[in-house]
Design an enzyme around this catalytic site. Structure first.
Site, PDB file in Angstrom:
ATOM      1  N   ASP A 902      39.228  34.406  43.199  1.00 39.10           N
ATOM      2  CA  ASP A 902      38.456  35.609  43.466  1.00 39.10           C
ATOM      3  C   ASP A 902      38.191  35.778  44.949  1.00 39.10           C
ATOM      4  O   ASP A 902      37.932  34.817  45.670  1.00 39.10           O
ATOM      5  CB  ASP A 902      37.101  35.557  42.734  1.00 39.10           C
ATOM      6  CG  ASP A 902      37.277  35.683  41.227  1.00 39.10           C
ATOM      7  OD1 ASP A 902      37.404  36.816  40.776  1.00 39.10           O
ATOM      8  OD2 ASP A 902      37.306  34.652  40.539  1.00 39.10           O
ATOM      9  N   LYS A 971      21.856  39.979  44.471  1.00 43.38           N
ATOM     10  CA  LYS A 971      23.323  39.948  44.431  1.00 43.38           C
ATOM     11  C   LYS A 971      23.923  41.301  44.081  1.00 43.38           C
ATOM     12  O   LYS A 971      24.834  41.790  44.781  1.00 43.38           O
ATOM     13  CB  LYS A 971      23.803  38.895  43.433  1.00 43.38           C
ATOM     14  CG  LYS A 971      25.326  38.862  43.297  1.00 43.38           C
ATOM     15  CD  LYS A 971      25.807  37.830  42.295  1.00 43.38           C
ATOM     16  CE  LYS A 971      27.329  37.887  42.157  1.00 43.38           C
ATOM     17  NZ  LYS A 971      27.854  36.899  41.195  1.00 43.38           N
ATOM     18  N   ASP A1130      40.287  42.314  42.236  1.00 45.45           N
ATOM     19  CA  ASP A1130      40.318  41.356  43.350  1.00 45.45           C
ATOM     20  C   ASP A1130      40.370  39.912  42.844  1.00 45.45           C
ATOM     21  O   ASP A1130      40.085  38.985  43.583  1.00 45.45           O
ATOM     22  CB  ASP A1130      39.105  41.543  44.269  1.00 45.45           C
ATOM     23  CG  ASP A1130      37.790  41.418  43.514  1.00 45.45           C
ATOM     24  OD1 ASP A1130      37.815  41.271  42.281  1.00 45.45           O
ATOM     25  OD2 ASP A1130      36.726  41.496  44.158  1.00 45.45           O
TER      26      ASP A1130
END
Length: 1216
Positions: A902, A971, A1130
Site C-alpha cells: 500500500d 486519520k 493504490d
C-alpha cells in the site's frame, strides 16, 4: 323434447309465449296463442283444433331447431333434441319467431365479421402506412411533381434517379434561407428527451424489420411543420440506411428529399446510405458520379467513407461497388498502420529495442483455453446464470414441499398470463404507432415474447420484501432488455462465428504450449484484422425508463394469486401479487412496487436454493477480450463500457471518440493486463466462512448474521397510561430496530451473493475484466465477487498461477502477514520479520485450528486475509525446501496468497511530489528513512501540542479533550482532506470517532469536533504548505472555468481525456401509466455546469487521475517484466517472490511520472481550451472578464520547493 335444456333464449321465448296482449283475430291466435293461452275458442270445431295443435307443434319445433343452430354457431356444446314427426305447414305460412331468431343470427354474424375485419386491420400486415411525404419547399416539390409527370416510357428507376440528382443540388442562399431550421437557442431538456425517444424508436424499427412503420412515423411528423422541428439529421439517416440495406431506392429518395426539405445538410452518413443503396441496385454510373461530385463539394472525400465510418462487411462491399462503378480507378483505402502512442511515459512500453521483453503467458494449454471459451460463450448466449445458494438447506417438511409445488403452479399461470397481456400491449401500441406516434411497439419486438416473460419472472423472483422504487425497477428492466438485444444482434449478424475464429487465433498468444512473437494482447488482436461491428448507441435514460415502466405495469397487471392459498383453485377472488404504493424516503415521496406479504411468505417458506445473475455480473470463464476501442473489450458478447458513466450520458463518449486512437493505448493495455490475471477461489478459507455464515454469522469477522438476529424493541406494545415521552422513546427505538434489520438484510444479501458465486466458481479458473471511471481509476466489472471488496472478499481469492517463493519470498509473506495484523505499523521491516518468527506458534495454530484453537488471527485488523496468509506461511515453512515451495500446481492445488503493498497516504504523496515539498515528502515516506513515517500520528501529535497550549490558557474544550486525541481520531480527516473534504465534512468525521469513545463526555462532542477539525487543518497547513497552495490554485481555476459556463476538462499524463460530469440538475418526467416517473439529470454537457461541484471536485479528481496514471504505468512495466500484477487503486498485488521487482518498478514509475511538467502542462491545456479566441466568440462581457482572470490565474503557477525526486528510488517505505 325432454332432453332439451332451456337457455336464456328459450326462457325469453317462454315469457313471450305466456304474455298477455291485445286480442288478436282468430287467424293469429291459431298459431301460438291458442296453444299456450288458458282460454280456448269454443267456436272452433274439433277438426280445426287438431289442425291448430299440429301447426303449433310444427312452429315450436321450428323455433327450437333455429335456436339449436344458433347455439351451435356460438360454440355451445351440442344439445340432443328428440325429433318429432309432424306435418309441415304449407309453404305460404311462416314462423315469426323463426324469422326473428334468424335475423338475430344474421346480425350477430355481421358484427363478428366486422370485428374480425377490424382486428385484421390492426395487424402489421394490414396497416396502411404513408410512403410519400408532403414537401414544403416549392423547388423540391416541383422536382417531385416533375418526376411523376415524366414520359410514360421512362422507367420508375430513371425518374427516381433524376429526382435524386435534382435534390442533390445545393440550394442558393435565398432558397436555403426558407428551409434552414431555426437554431437560435439551445435545445431545451424536454425537446432533447423527445429527440432521444424518436431516434431510439427509428433504430429499433430498423433492427426489428419495421422499416415501413419508421418511414410512416417520419413522414407523419415531417408533414407537420411544428412536429418537424423534433426530427434530427440522425433520424433521417437511420431510416435512409435501413432502406439502403433493403435496396429500396424510391423510399430512400423520399427520405433524402425530406432531409433537404427540413433544412438539414447531408453528412457523410447520408451520402454513404445513398451510395450503398445504389451499389446494391447496380445504379447507373452517371447518378453515382453526380452523388460523389456533390459529396466532394460538401467537403467529404470518398476515402472518408471507408476510414471514418464503421461499416458491416455487406454495407462496405455495396458502398465499394457504387464508388468503383463511378470511378473505376478507385481503391479502397488499406487499413492504416496501427499508430503507437507518442507519450514519453510510454516510450519504453512500446519500444521494441528497449531491452528484453518477457510478457507472461497463462498456465493453461491451448485446448483447455478453447474449451473455456466455448463455456463462456454458452453462458453469455444464455443471458443469465443460475447459482446454488449457500444458505443453510432447510429441512424438507410437508409445508416446504407444498409451498414449492404451489409456487411452481402459480408461475406456470403467471407465464401464460404475462404472455397474454404482453401481446395485448404490443397490439395496442402497434395501432398507436400506425397513427404516427413513436410508441414502444418496436422495442417490444426486439426480443421474443418468451424472453420478455423470462425477464419479468426473474425480476419478480428477486424483488425485496420491502419493495423497490419504480424508478430503479424500470431502469433495471430497461437495461436487461437492452443488453439482451445487443447480444441478439451479434448473433444475427454472424458476429459470434467470426469471434470464435478470431479468439482461437488470439489464444495462441496466451496459451502455455504455443510459441508466438512477443506482443501486447491488444497489438496481437489488432494484427489479426478488423472484427468490430458498428457500435450500438445506448438508449437514453428516458427511453430505458419508459420501456422498463411499461414492462413493470405488465407485471403488475398480469401476476395475481388466490387470496388464500389454502382454498381450492378457482373458488375465490384473486388478488395482485404486486402493489404500487407511495413511501417517503429522505423527505421525498417515492413510488414503490411492493410484493404482497402472502407472496413473500410463500417464497420464504419455499426457500428455493437458486440465485439468478445476469451474465455481466459473473466473472468470466475465459480470458477477456483485449480492449481495442471504446466499444470492444471485456466480455465476449455482453456490452461493456470502457468508461463508466451514468446511463444516458454522452459527454464522455463524445470526448473519447474525438480522441486519437493511439492516445488511449496506455489505458487500453493496462485494463487488458489487469483483466488477464487468472484467479481461483481459496477453497479451504471458503469452507470456514460458510461454516460461520450458516451458523448465524459474526459481525466482528465481517460475516453478517441473518435478519432474524436483528435487535428487537424491548416492548412491542405500550402499557396502559404511557406518557408521551415514553411513547416517543419507544417509537424511536422501533425505528432504530427497523433500520438495523434493513441494514443487516442488505449486508446478508451482499454476503450471500459473494459466497454463492465463490462456491459456484470454487473448482474453476476465472477472470475479472476491468474498465475505468471518468478519472481513469480502474474497477473489475463483476460487481458481487472481486478483489475490490473488503477483507473477506480479498481473502477468498488467489492467483490461479503459483510461483516458487525463491530466496526472499517467505520473508515477504511473513512481512505481509504482520502488515495485515496491524501490530507493527511503526516498526521497520526487519522488526516485523523478527516479530513474525516470534509469533510463529500462533501463526501455525491459526492455520491448523482456525475455529477451535487460540484464534490469534481473529484479533488482526484484516482477520480473514491474516488467516489466509497464516495458512500459506504454514505450508511454506513445513515444506522440505521453502525456497522451492509453489503455492499452486497447474490445476488442482492450493495456491499462493497475493502480497499487497500500500502507498503511504497516496494523495499526499502526489501533492508533495507536485510541489517538491521537502517537509511534506518526509512525512509521507518519499525520502529514505530507517523507520516508516506515519503522517496520521504526526498530525495527531501536532494537534495534541496545540491542545496543550490552549488548555494552559484555560480553554474548556481543550481541557476536556485531554487523553482523547489519537491517531484513529484524526486519520480519516487527514486522509480525505487531500481529496477535497471540507471543514464541515471533517467535523462530522471527527464527531463520529468521538462518539465511538465510550468514556468521552458526549455533551462535548459537537464542540470538541469543531475544535479538532480547526486544529487538524491548521496542522496540515503547516506540514504541507505547498499542498494547500496547489489545492487553492486548482480550486480557483475550476471556479472560474465553471462560472464562465464550461465543465472542467483535462488530459492525464497517459493521454486519457477527462471531463467532470457535474451539471445543474434538471428534472425529466416520464408520464403515463400507474405513475409518472421523475428523474434528475445532472450529467450531460447540454446543461450548465454545477459550479460548486466543479470547483470542489477538481483537486481530488485531478489527484485520482495522477494516481491511476501511476498504477497503469506500474502495471504495464510489470507486465513487460513477466510479473503477475493487479491493483486495488493504490494497493498493488503480486506474488511474494516478485515483490522486490514490483517495488522497484513502482518507485521508478512514480519518479518518471512526476519528472514531467504536470502542472505546467495542465495550465497550458486549460489556457488553450478555455482562453483561446475560438472559445470566447459567444461569451458575454461578464464571462469574458472571467476568462481574462482565468488566464492570469493559470499563468501564476504555485511556487515549488527543492525536494529531489531521486530520493524516492532509495525510500524503503515508499510502498511497504
Amino acid at each position: 323434447m325432454s332432453a332439451l335444456r332451456w337457455t336464456r333464449g328459450a326462457a325469453g321465448l317462454g315469457r313471450v309465449l305466456r304474455s298477455h296482449g291485445p286480442h288478436r283475430p282468430a287467424s293469429e291466435e291459431g298459431t301460438l296463442g291458442g296453444l299456450c293461452s288458458s282460454r280456448r275458442s269454443s267456436a272452433a270445431s274439433p277438426r280445426e283444433q287438431d289442425v291448430q295443435r299440429e301447426w303449433g307443434h310444427a312452429e315450436l319445433l321450428e323455433v327450437l331447431e333455429a335456436r339449436v343452430r344458433q347455439l351451435r354457431a356460438e360454440g355451445t356444446p351440442e344439445m340432443r333434441v328428440k325429433e318429432v314427426q309432424v306435418d309441415r305447414p304449407p309453404q305460404g305460412r311462416s314462423s315469426r319467431w323463426a324469422q326473428k331468431l334468424e335475423a338475430e343470427r344474421e346480425v350477430k354474424q355481421r358484427r363478428q365479421e366486422e370485428f374480425d375485419q377490424k382486428k385484421r386491420a390492426h395487424t402489421p400486415e394490414s396497416w396502411t402506412l404513408r410512403k410519400e411525404p408532403r414537401i414544403w419547399s416549392k423547388k423540391l416539390a416541383g422536382y417531385l411533381q416533375q418526376s411523376k409527370k415524366a414520359v410514360p416510357k421512362s422507367s420508375e428507376e430513371e425518374q427516381l434517379a433524376r429526382l435524386l440528382q435534382a435534390a442533390l443540388v445545393k440550394f442558393s442562399y435565398r432558397e436555403a434561407g426558407t428551409l434552414t431550421r431555426k437554431k437560435a437557442k439551445a435545445v431545451d431538456t424536454h425537446t432533447l428527451v423527445l429527440q432521444q425517444k424518436f431516434l431510439a424508436f427509428f433504430e429499433c424499427c430498423v433492427c426489428t424489420g419495421q422499416l415501413p412503420l419508421a418511414h410512416h412515423v417520419l413522414v407523419t411528423h415531417h408533414n407537420n411543420r411544428d412536429k418537424q422541428q423534433v426530427l434530427t439529421l440522425d433520424m433521417y439517416n437511420t431510416v435512409m440506411l435501413g432502406w439502403a440495406r433493403k435496396g429500396s431506392f424510391r423510399e430512400l429518395v423520399y427520405v433524402f428529399i425530406m432531409l433537404k426539405d427540413a433544412g438539414l445538410s447531408p453528412d457523410l452518413c447520408s451520402y454513404a446510405a445513398v451510395l450503398q443503396c445504389m451499389g446494391r441496385r447496380d445504379q447507373d454510373a452517371h447518378t453515382i458520379q453526380r452523388c460523389l461530385k456533390q459529396m466532394i463539394e460538401e467537403g467529404f472525400q470518398p476515402q472518408l467513407l471507408f476510414t471514418d465510418l464503421v461499416l458491416e462487411e455487406e454495407d462496405r462491399a455495396a458502398l465499394l461497388r457504387a464508388v468503383v462503378k463511378a470511378e473505376p480507378a478507385f481503391h479502397s483505402p488499406t487499413q492504416a498502420p496501427n499508430l503507437v502512442s507518442t507519450s514519453m511515459l510510454l516510450k519504453d512500453v512500446y519500444s521494441k529495442q528497449e531491452g528484453p521483453v518477457s510478457y507472461p503467458k497463462l498456465h493453461l494449454p491451448l485446448d483447455t483455453l478453447q474449451d473455456l471459451f466455448y463455456q463462456q460463450l454458452r453462458v453469455e448466449l444464455g443471458s443469465s446464470v443460475c447459482v446454488q445458494s449457500v444458505e443453510k438447506a432447510p429441512v424438507m417438511t410437508k409445508e416446504l414441499t407444498e409451498a414449492r409445488k404451489t409456487l411452481k403452479a402459480l408461475r406456470a399461470q403467471w407465464e401464460a398470463e404475462l404472455l397474454r397481456v404482453l401481446r395485448e400491449t404490443k397490439a395496442k401500441m402497434g395501432r398507436q404507432a400506425c397513427e404516427g406516434q413513436p410508441t414502444l411497439y418496436p422495442f417490444l419486438c426486439l426480443l421474443s415474447e418468451e424472453e420478455f416473460v423470462s425477464i419479468l419472472m426473474q425480476v419478480l423472483q428477486v424483488l425485496p420484501a420491502q419493495g423497490e422504487p419504480l424508478l430503479q425497477l424500470a431502469q433495471n428492466l430497461g437495461l436487461r432488455v437492452l443488453n439482451r438485444h445487443l447480444v441478439k444482434q451479434k448473433q444475427v449478424t454472424n458476429h459470434v462465428q467470426k469471434l470464435g475464429q478470431r479468439y482461437s487465433q488470439y489464444l495462441r498468444l496466451l496459451a502455455s504450449d504455443t510459441q508466438v512473437a512477443p506482443y501486447l494482447p491488444r497489438e496481437y488482436w489488432e494484427s489479426l484484422g478488423p472484427l468490430e461491428a458498428p457500435p450500438q448507441q445506448p438508449w437514453s435514460m428516458a427511453v430505458l425508463l419508459q420501456l422498463g415502466k411499461q414492462l413493470a405495469e405488465i407485471l403488475v397487471q398480469a401476476v395475481q394469486m388466490p387470496r388464500s392459498l389454502a382454498a381450492r383453485q378457482g373458488a375465490q377472488h384473486r388478488i395482485p401479487v404486486l402493489y404500487h404504493v407511495y413511501s417517503f424516503r429522505s423527505y421525498r415521496q417515492v413510488g414503490i412496487l411492493k410484493p404482497h406479504p402472502a407472496f413473500t411468505h410463500l417464497l420464504e417458506t419455499a426457500a428455493e436454493p437458486t440465485l439468478t445473475f445476469e451474465t455481466a455480473e459473473v466473472p468470466m470463464l475465459c480470458p477477456p477480450l483485449p480492449w481495442t476501442s471504446l466499444h470492444s473489450g471485456a466480455y465476449l458478447l455482453s456490452s461493456t463500457k470502457l468508461m463508466r458513466a451514468t446511463e444516458g450520458t454522452t459527454q464522455h463518449q463524445r470526448l473519447l471518440e474525438r480522441c486519437p486512437p493511439a492516445q488511449l493505448h496506455g489505458a487500453l493495455d493496462a485494463l487488458t493486463q489487469l483483466g488477464n490475471c487468472a484467479w481461483r477461489v481459496n477453497g479451504h478459507l471458503l469452507d470456514l466462512v460458510l461454516q460461520i455464515f450458516r451458523d448465524k454469522g459474526c459481525m466482528h469477522l465481517g460475516v453478517p448474521p441473518p435478519r432474524s438476529e436483528a435487535p428487537q424493541p424491548r416492548q412491542r406494545q405500550l402499557p396502559p397510561g404511557s406518557t408521551p415521552v415514553h411513547k416517543s422513546e419507544l417509537r424511536k427505538e422501533v425505528v432504530r430496530c427497523l433500520k438495523a434489520a434493513r441494514e443487516m438484510h442488505s449486508l446478508r444479501s451482499e454476503a450471500l451473493y459473494r459466497l454463492s458465486l465463490a462456491q459456484h466458481l470454487r473448482h474453476h479458473v476465472f477472470w475479472l475484466p476491468h474498465n475505468m471511471d471518468f478519472r481513469g481509476r480502474t474497477y473489475p466489472c463483476p460487481p458481487h465477487f472481486n478483489h475490490l471488496g473488503g477483507d473477506l472478499a480479498r481473502a477468498l481469492l488467489k492467483f490461479a498461477e503459483g510461483r516458487p517463493l525463491g530466496p526472499h519470498g517467505l520473508d515477504w509473506l511473513k512481512i505481509h502477514l504482520i502488515n495485515l495484523t496491524g501490530l507493527k505499523k511503526g516498526d521497520s521491516l526487519r522488526v516485523r520479520l523478527a516479530f513474525a518468527d516470534e509469533v510463529m506458534e500462533e501463526i501455525l495454530d491459526s492455520a491448523d485450528n482456525p475455529l477451535t484453537g487460540r484464534k490469534w488471527w481473529m484479533e488482526a485488523d484484516e482477520p480473514w486475509q491474516t488467516l489466509a496468509c497464516c495458512m500459506e506461511v504454514a505450508q511454506a515453512v513445513r515444506s522440505p525446501d521453502p525456497t522451492a515451495y509453489i503455492s499452486h500446481l497447474p490445476v488442482h492445488q492450493l495456491l499462493g496468497t497475493p502480497c499487497g503493498q500500500d502507498g503511504s497516504c497516496n494523495g499526499l504523496q502526489h501533492y508533495a511530489a507536485l510541489g517538491r515539498d521537502s517537509v511534506g515528502a518526509a512525512s509521507v515516506n518519499l525520502t529514505p528513512s530507517d523507520l516508516p513515517q506515519d503522517v496520521y500520528r504526526e498530525v495527531a501529535t501536532q494537534v495534541e501540542e496545540f491542545r496543550q497550549q490552549d488548555a494552559k490558557e484555560g480553554l474548556r474544550v481543550a481541557q476536556v479533550l485531554e487523553g482523547f486525541i489519537s491517531r484513529k481520531v484524526v486519520k480519516q480527516t487527514v486522509m480525505t482532506v487531500v481529496y477535497g473534504v471540507t471543514r464541515y465534512g471533517g467535523r462530522l468525521q471527527i464527531e463520529k470517532r468521538l462518539q465511538e469513545l465510550s468514556d468521552f463526555p458526549q455533551e462535548f462532542v459537537w464542540e470538541a469536533s469543531q475544535y479538532l477539525v480547526r486544529q487538524v487543518f491548521k496542522s496540515l497547513q503547516e506540514m504541507f504548505s505547498s499542498t494547500r497552495a496547489i489545492q487553492h490554485w486548482l480550486t480557483e481555476s475550476a471556479n472560474l472555468i465553471s462560472h464562465a459556463g464550461w465543465p472542467v476538462e483535462w488530459v492525464t499524463p497517459l493521454g486519457i481525456p477527462i471531463i467532470q460530469p457535474y451539471h445543474r440538475e434538471s428534472k425529466v418526467q416520464v408520464k403515463g401509466g400507474i405513475q409518472s416517473i421523475t428523474f434528475t439529470s445532472s450529467v450531460d454537457d447540454n446543461q450548465k455546469p454545477n459550479t460548486l461541484k466543479q470547483k470542489n471536485g477538481f483537486p481530488p479528481n485531478f489527484i485520482h487521475s495522477l494516481d491511476s496514471s501511476h498504477m497503469m504505468l506500474t502495471a504495464l512495466h510489470c507486465y513487460r517484466k513477466g510479473l503477475t500484477f493487479v491493483s486495488v487503486h493504490d494497493c498493488f498485488w503480486t506474488h511474494a517472490a516478485d515483490v522486490p521487482v514490483m517495488n522497484e518498478v513502482c518507485r521508478e514509475q512514480f519518479v518518471r511520472l512526476h519528472s514531467q511538467p504536470i502542472l505546467e502542462n495542465l495550465a497550458k491545456f486549460l489556457e488553450e481550451r478555455f482562453c483561446s479566441v475560438s472559445s470566447n466568440r459567444s461569451l458575454k462581457p461578464s464571462e469574458r472578464a472571467l476568462v481574462m482572470k482565468l488566464r492570469e490565474t493559470l499563468q501564476s503557477l504555485p511556487e515549488t520547493g527543492t525536494f529531489d525526486l531521486g530520493q524516492v528510488i532509495r525510500s524503503t517505505y515508499f510502498f511497504s
